[in-house]
Design a protein around this motif. Structure first.
Motif, mmCIF file in Angstrom:
data_model
loop_
_atom_site.group_PDB
_atom_site.id
_atom_site.type_symbol
_atom_site.label_atom_id
_atom_site.label_comp_id
_atom_site.label_asym_id
_atom_site.label_seq_id
_atom_site.Cartn_x
_atom_site.Cartn_y
_atom_site.Cartn_z
ATOM 1 N N ASP A 263 -10.853 -11.671 -7.108
ATOM 2 C CA ASP A 263 -10.424 -10.176 -6.960
ATOM 3 C C ASP A 263 -10.464 -9.840 -5.482
ATOM 4 O OD1 ASP A 263 -10.111 -7.687 -7.578
ATOM 5 O OD2 ASP A 263 -11.898 -7.147 -8.430
ATOM 6 N N PHE A 264 -9.332 -10.400 -4.998
ATOM 7 C CA PHE A 264 -9.519 -10.058 -3.233
ATOM 8 C C PHE A 264 -9.463 -8.633 -3.151
ATOM 9 C CE2 PHE A 264 -7.342 -14.440 -3.862
ATOM 10 C CZ PHE A 264 -8.155 -15.076 -3.009
ATOM 11 N N ASP A 265 -9.950 -8.346 -2.021
ATOM 12 C CA ASP A 265 -9.925 -6.824 -1.532
ATOM 13 C C ASP A 265 -8.425 -6.629 -1.097
ATOM 14 O OD1 ASP A 265 -12.567 -6.614 -1.701
ATOM 15 O OD2 ASP A 265 -13.182 -7.255 0.258
ATOM 16 N N PHE A 266 -8.123 -5.481 -1.670
ATOM 17 C CA PHE A 266 -6.838 -4.520 -1.349
ATOM 18 C C PHE A 266 -7.133 -3.032 -1.072
ATOM 19 C CE2 PHE A 266 -5.469 -7.784 -4.607
ATOM 20 C CZ PHE A 266 -4.773 -8.596 -3.789
ATOM 21 N N THR A 267 -6.405 -2.793 -0.311
ATOM 22 C CA THR A 267 -6.490 -0.994 0.098
ATOM 23 C C THR A 267 -5.771 -0.238 -0.636
ATOM 24 O OG1 THR A 267 -4.878 -1.294 1.841
ATOM 25 C CG2 THR A 267 -7.028 -1.928 2.575
ATOM 26 N N PHE A 268 -5.624 -0.617 -1.852
ATOM 27 C CA PHE A 268 -4.790 0.417 -2.926
ATOM 28 C C PHE A 268 -5.240 -0.042 -4.177
ATOM 29 C CE2 PHE A 268 -2.116 -3.448 -1.580
ATOM 30 C CZ PHE A 268 -2.316 -3.909 -2.931
ATOM 31 N N ALA A 269 -5.079 1.215 -5.052
ATOM 32 C CA ALA A 269 -5.623 1.088 -6.393
ATOM 33 C C ALA A 269 -4.495 0.260 -6.989
ATOM 34 C CB ALA A 269 -5.600 2.381 -7.197
ATOM 35 N N VAL A 270 -5.227 -0.845 -8.038
ATOM 36 C CA VAL A 270 -4.711 -1.736 -8.990
ATOM 37 C C VAL A 270 -4.567 -1.377 -10.406
ATOM 38 C CG1 VAL A 270 -4.938 -4.112 -9.545
ATOM 39 C CG2 VAL A 270 -5.412 -3.747 -7.375
ATOM 40 N N ALA A 271 -3.547 -1.585 -10.984
ATOM 41 C CA ALA A 271 -3.266 -0.899 -12.396
ATOM 42 C C ALA A 271 -3.832 -2.122 -13.236
ATOM 43 C CB ALA A 271 -1.715 -0.731 -12.516
ATOM 44 N N SER A 272 -3.747 -3.294 -13.027
ATOM 45 C CA SER A 272 -4.400 -4.177 -13.810
ATOM 46 C C SER A 272 -4.861 -5.470 -13.065
ATOM 47 C CB SER A 272 -3.623 -4.441 -15.062
ATOM 48 O OG SER A 272 -2.451 -5.206 -14.614
ATOM 49 N N ARG B 252 0.820 -1.232 -0.100
ATOM 50 C CA ARG B 252 -0.184 -0.046 -0.027
ATOM 51 C C ARG B 252 0.974 1.136 -0.088
ATOM 52 N NH1 ARG B 252 -4.758 2.746 1.260
ATOM 53 N NH2 ARG B 252 -4.199 4.467 2.807
ATOM 54 N N LYS B 253 1.840 1.234 0.785
ATOM 55 C CA LYS B 253 2.942 2.388 0.806
ATOM 56 C C LYS B 253 3.300 2.479 -0.679
ATOM 57 C CE LYS B 253 5.512 3.009 4.610
ATOM 58 N NZ LYS B 253 6.383 2.761 5.571
ATOM 59 N N ALA B 254 3.749 1.564 -1.249
ATOM 60 C CA ALA B 254 4.312 1.685 -2.509
ATOM 61 C C ALA B 254 3.355 2.186 -3.549
ATOM 62 C CB ALA B 254 4.814 0.253 -2.870
ATOM 63 N N ALA B 255 2.150 1.840 -3.356
ATOM 64 C CA ALA B 255 1.067 2.230 -4.304
ATOM 65 C C ALA B 255 0.895 3.726 -3.949
ATOM 66 C CB ALA B 255 -0.059 1.555 -4.107
ATOM 67 N N LYS B 256 0.756 4.276 -2.825
ATOM 68 C CA LYS B 256 0.812 5.701 -2.460
ATOM 69 C C LYS B 256 1.841 6.426 -3.097
ATOM 70 C CE LYS B 256 -0.703 6.771 1.453
ATOM 71 N NZ LYS B 256 -0.705 6.590 2.944
ATOM 72 N N ARG B 257 2.949 5.815 -3.142
ATOM 73 C CA ARG B 257 4.303 6.589 -3.910
ATOM 74 C C ARG B 257 4.001 6.670 -5.357
ATOM 75 N NH1 ARG B 257 7.902 3.947 -4.468
ATOM 76 N NH2 ARG B 257 9.445 5.590 -5.150
ATOM 77 N N GLY B 258 3.326 6.026 -5.907
ATOM 78 C CA GLY B 258 2.871 5.950 -7.316
ATOM 79 C C GLY B 258 3.370 4.354 -8.151
ATOM 80 N N ALA B 259 3.591 3.487 -7.398
ATOM 81 C CA ALA B 259 3.881 2.001 -7.770
ATOM 82 C C ALA B 259 2.488 1.758 -8.501
ATOM 83 C CB ALA B 259 4.413 1.121 -6.745
ATOM 84 N N ARG B 260 2.733 1.029 -9.723
ATOM 85 C CA ARG B 260 1.665 0.274 -10.226
ATOM 86 C C ARG B 260 1.498 -1.128 -9.937
ATOM 87 N NH1 ARG B 260 -0.538 2.798 -14.583
ATOM 88 N NH2 ARG B 260 -0.862 0.873 -15.720
ATOM 89 N N VAL B 261 0.443 -1.453 -9.421
ATOM 90 C CA VAL B 261 0.411 -2.879 -8.702
ATOM 91 C C VAL B 261 -0.732 -3.777 -9.706
ATOM 92 C CG1 VAL B 261 -0.487 -4.300 -6.884
ATOM 93 C CG2 VAL B 261 0.489 -1.929 -6.551
#
Length: 744
Positions: free
Chosen positions: A419-428, A403-412
């Motif tokens: 489609d499990f729940d994650f607390t960050f945006a998923v790129a694909s 999640r910290k990586a995704a907040k920095r701008g990493a594409r996950v």
């Protein structure tokens, strides 16, 4: 003020600041409180927390500032005021102290006089600061306000009248957990912190709001009213319910483990702790703890002395030595115990030794490996690919790093059967049945990402297509210049692999499908811990079994001839190796129940009774001195059963059913995330089978059948059924590649 820097020798990104007359360098853009903390100059605070976004709403950190010889017209909050070159800061002059004391007086207007009955008493930040900054007599005679409490679930207790609205808990759930469950309602003196909808906290990290709360508004519901901090002794230990190995303290009073709290380690768990590691200790007090050696007596058991039990165990092993003996080890077993089990198997001439008891497909001879990208560096990745993992439930604090990586701008990117729940945006997302996970990796486009991590989790590693997925993930990582991070399946799977708890003969699945005459079970609950429960119980039921166990549970009693009670990790000195390959030590905290002993002591006594080499040491230091990594050449092993007709099985671990101790924690079992046994189907598949939401259905495999409630879930890939392990009701289905479904 002159444009020239006060100290021209400083790096260009630093400025000179004077705090209470002490000259120091501070990074541009940093806050006064950062510079003061680095210099060891105390500034009082409530809302500020180094891991949380700055709120500046408690105002306790007010300080006096001066720039270019001109004093600021009013005190400034140290947590939200950036340093400037040449700035002078006064934290203890009359102006600053008056402001701080006034803030404290306002905070105490409505705070109840609960200290004698408050669980936070003795470790309360408000208590500490009110002693230094509070008045001995209050000037306000108005009635204090009362705030109704919310039920936040079985883990966190509330006394919201004590709340000082610092919003640390709000910022934690929003920024760290990513669930946005707490917030401020109403305004002014009516401001309240709560959930608004009255629902329990659903984040798997909810216990951390207890740690960040500076008062007694949020406390540990399991620990409530049990002890005072000065009665407790802190013992450093480790989380052993996932492979991260979170650092923690067990707080003990006269041998009774009363609570667990995080121990700071930036490279592992930072200052956080998952609820599973925080509350699992409650399971150590279960009614079925193994507290005395037991010997089979007809259809039941009788208590025995240690000498009698060890003699019986030695006799069974001596009579079944060599190829007739299998040794099966729980993957959370410590390195010390694992090294002795390897010596025991070698001394008895058995090549059948394995800890990979939860993995179906071992056809590639796979074993645990350290992360190619250390967990602390994952938050700096440019792209992350998650393959076959409900990461949020599998390793909660690894999910938080992502999640910290995704907040920095990493594409996950995600490749999963659900489609499990994650607390960050998923790129694909590539949501496909388990058999297609390996091929779906080809569809992941990383763009120009340079620093990439590929995380392979338990849904992939434990499933029937694991070998193909591991091969595809390794090839993908090599082609993309990515770092491969396969999550070890067990808290110490990596350590056990390094210390030789691997087969030179039959692997765990083969040992059960080709039954041995005798088995050693170590730390295993036979009814729930194996990948193939039916094969396990059938093989063990027809053999002689020596069980080293923390629990004398029903399934252990059903198969064992000798039950030797051993301690769990919080009760012993031990070393575990986490997913980074980091060896970490735990110190014995809780008192062992009854006649239970540390496992290494029992193994030493048994090895001595069998006159085996390698058991001549007399203490733990002697054992550790003789331990060294062992290379075991693991051949290709068992493959999963061939696929048949029907729906493909996608199995993940239920978050609070991962091992025997967690399964016995009443608080965790009462949590809403512990959903109970069920089967989740895509609505299209359910409609084809004539099943509606909540209907009971019969699921059939070659190994057995189970009747489960059906939940319709569009997140499940068409053509598969999602099951959670750790439940007796789902156990007969987990070893299958496919299954048939019909209305019950």
């Amino acid at each position: 003020m002159s444009a020239q820097p006060v100290n021209p020798n400083l790096p260009p990104d630093h400025v000179t600041v004077f705090i209470d007359g002490v000259e120091m360098a501070a990074p541009k853009g940093s806050m006064i409180i950062h510079a003061a903390d680095k210099a060891g100059i105390p500034i009082p605070r409530f809302c500020y927390h180094e891991k949380l976004p700055i709120a500046a709403n408690c105002r306790m950190c007010l300080v006096d500032t001066e720039i270019g010889g001109r004093a600021a017209p009013k005190p400034s909050p140290a947590c939200a005021t950036p340093v400037m070159d040449g700035m002078k800061v006064f934290t203890r002059n009359e102006k600053a102290l008056k402001a701080q004391r006034n803030v404290m007086e306002f905070l105490l207007i409505n705070h109840p006089l609960d200290c004698p009955i408050c669980d936070q008493g003795g470790e309360c930040e408000l208590q500490d600061l009110s002693l230094g900054y509070g008045r001995s007599v209050g000037r306000f005679v108005e009635r204090k306000r009362v705030v109704p409490d919310e039920d936040l679930g079985p883990l966190v207790a509330t006394e919201m009248t004590r709340c000082i609205q610092c919003t640390r808990c709000v910022r934690f759930t929003a920024e760290i957990a990513g669930t946005y469950e707490l917030g401020g309602m109403q305004r002014g003196e009516n401001l309240q912190i709560g959930t608004y909808d009255g629902q329990p906290l659903m984040t798997e990290l909810s216990g951390n709001v207890i740690d960040v709360c500076p008062v007694g508004a949020l406390t540990n519901k399991v620990y409530r009213f049990k002890a005072r901090p000065w009665e407790l002794i802190a013992r450093p230990s480790l989380g052993y319910h996932d492979a991260l190995g979170s650092n923690l303290f067990h707080h003990v009073r006269r041998g009774e483990l009363l609570r667990s709290v995080p121990r700071d380690n930036e490279a592992v768990n930072e200052c956080w702790l998952s609820d599973r590691d925080r509350y699992a200790h409650e399971g150590l007090l279960a009614d079925d703890r193994a507290a005395v050696p037991l010997l089979r007596d007809g259809d039941g058991f009788r208590e025995a002395s240690w000498d009698e039990a060890l003699d019986a165990a030695a006799r069974i092993l001596r009579e079944s030595a060599g190829d007739d003996l299998g040794v099966l080890v729980h993957p959370a077993t410590s390195n010390e115990e694992g090294a002795l089990l390897a010596r025991l198997a070698d001394g008895l001439g058995s090549r059948h030794l394995d800890h990979r008891i939860g993995q179906l497909d071992l056809s590639d001879g796979a074993q645990a490996q350290a992360f190619a990208m250390p967990v602390a560096e994952i938050e700096q990745a440019d792209a992350i690919v998650i393959v076959g993992s409900n990461l949020r439930h599998e390793v909660p604090l690894l999910h938080q790093r992502v999640r910290k990586a995704a907040k920095r701008g990493a594409r996950v990117h995600v490749v999963n059967p659900v489609d499990f729940d994650f607390t960050f945006a998923v790129a694909s997302k590539h949501i496909v049945p388990p058999a297609q996970l390996a091929a779906a990796l080809d569809g992941v486009d990383l763009g120009d990402a340079g620093n990439v991590a590929v995380i392979v989790g338990g849904v992939a590693e434990n499933g029937p297509h694991a070998a193909a997925i591991r091969k595809a993930a390794a090839a993908f990582a090599a082609a993309k210049n990515a770092k491969l991070c396969r999550i070890p399946q067990g808290a110490n799977a990596l350590g056990l692999a390094r210390h030789g708890v691997l087969p030179a003969g039959l692997d765990a699945q083969a040992m059960l499908r080709q039954p041995r005459k005798a088995y050693v079970l170590y730390g295993i609950e036979p009814g729930l811990d194996f990948a193939d429960q039916q094969a396990a119980l059938k093989a063990l039921g027809g053999a002689r079994v020596v069980a080293f166990s923390q629990f004398a549970c029903t399934s252990t009693r059903a198969v064992a001839d000798v039950i030797l009670p051993i301690g769990a990790l919080p009760e012993i000195d031990a070393t575990l190796t986490n997913l980074d390959g980091r060896d970490q030590q735990a110190v014995a905290a809780a008192k062992l129940p009854g006649q239970a002993r540390p496992g290494w002591r029992v193994l030493r006594a048994l090895g001595g009774a069998l006159a085996l080499p390698g058991f001549e040491f007399t203490d733990l230091d002697g054992l550790r001195a003789g331990m060294a990594p062992v290379a075991v050449q693991v051949a290709a092993g068992s493959a999963a059963p061939a696929a048949g007709n029907g729906l493909q099985v996608a199995a993940s671990q239920a978050i609070y059913r991962v091992d025997a101790v967690v399964r016995r924690s009443h608080a965790l079992q009462a949590h809403p995330l512990n959903a109970g046994p069920h089967a989740s189907l895509n609505p299209a598949d359910a409609a084809a089978a004539g099943l509606a939401q909540g209907a009971m259905a019969k699921f059939s495999t070659a190994a057995g059948t189970a009747t489960l409630q059906v939940l319709l879930d569009a997140r499940v890939a068409p053509g598969c059924v999602w099951l959670e392990s750790g439940h007796g009701a789902t156990a007969p289905l987990l070893a299958a590649t496919t299954l048939e479904v019909a209305r019950a």
